[in-house]
Design a protein around this motif. Structure first.
Motif, PDB file in Angstrom:
ATOM      1  N   SER A 173       0.550  -0.771   0.029  1.00  0.00           N
ATOM      2  CA  SER A 173       0.210   0.297   0.011  1.00  0.00           C
ATOM      3  C   SER A 173       0.411   1.645   0.189  1.00  0.00           C
ATOM      4  O   SER A 173       2.142   1.297   0.930  1.00  0.00           O
ATOM      5  N   ARG A 183     -12.073  -2.156  -7.900  1.00  0.00           N
ATOM      6  CA  ARG A 183     -12.501  -1.272  -6.745  1.00  0.00           C
ATOM      7  C   ARG A 183     -14.148  -1.584  -6.950  1.00  0.00           C
ATOM      8  O   ARG A 183     -14.553  -1.244  -5.901  1.00  0.00           O
ATOM      9  N   LEU A 189      -6.335  -2.168   2.854  1.00  0.00           N
ATOM     10  CA  LEU A 189      -7.226  -0.771   2.485  1.00  0.00           C
ATOM     11  C   LEU A 189      -6.712   0.147   3.468  1.00  0.00           C
ATOM     12  O   LEU A 189      -6.497  -0.021   4.247  1.00  0.00           O
ATOM     13  N   THR A 240      -9.156   5.501   1.813  1.00  0.00           N
ATOM     14  CA  THR A 240      -9.748   5.505   0.886  1.00  0.00           C
ATOM     15  C   THR A 240     -11.373   4.945   0.995  1.00  0.00           C
ATOM     16  O   THR A 240     -12.524   4.682   0.770  1.00  0.00           O
ATOM     17  N   ARG A 260     -13.613   7.377   2.141  1.00  0.00           N
ATOM     18  CA  ARG A 260     -14.240   8.343   0.593  1.00  0.00           C
ATOM     19  C   ARG A 260     -15.498   7.779  -0.459  1.00  0.00           C
ATOM     20  O   ARG A 260     -16.266   7.674  -0.709  1.00  0.00           O
ATOM     21  N   TRP A 261     -14.821   6.068   0.542  1.00  0.00           N
ATOM     22  CA  TRP A 261     -16.006   5.286  -0.585  1.00  0.00           C
ATOM     23  C   TRP A 261     -17.496   5.008   0.445  1.00  0.00           C
ATOM     24  O   TRP A 261     -18.132   4.952  -0.807  1.00  0.00           O
TER      25      TRP A 261
END
Length: 114
Positions: A20, A31, A56, A60, A63-64
């Motif tokens: 990462s 994704r 992750l 991330t 945001r998702w």
């Protein structure tokens, strides 16, 4: 529902992308699967736990999940069949089928799933 097998499989696919790091790109198909899995787990786990489960970053996942719509547990993979030309039928890469949407709503759903 996302099971332990799904989590393990997705985590292995993320790990195969390498360590990462900022700017690491996750392929679009992976994704989409990860976003759906994160949304499905949002009621059961904290965002930090979801990030750790899939390998992750917390940012991330945050945001998702911002504005994410939960995935109904009743969605199941189906076979693609011929449909009437007047009926709009959306089949996602994971095999989910949505019927009866107007073209604008179907386009919005496709944008969300990418």
């Amino acid at each position: 529902m996302v099971g332990q097998e799904d989590i393990t499989s997705l985590r292995l696919r993320v790990a195969a992308l390498g360590p990462s790091r900022p700017g690491r790109r996750i392929p679009e198909d992976l994704r989409g699967e990860l976003r759906l899995a994160c949304a499905a787990l949002a009621d059961q786990l904290t965002q930090r736990e979801i990030a750790e489960a899939f390998g992750l970053s917390l940012g991330t996942v945050q945001r998702w999940l911002r504005g994410a719509v939960p995935v109904p547990a009743s969605m199941v993979p189906v076979e693609i069949v011929e449909s009437a030309p007047s009926a709009l039928r959306l089949v996602t890469p994971r095999g989910f089928v949505v019927e009866g949407l107007n073209p604008a709503t179907a386009a919005e759903l496709l944008r969300y799933l990418r």
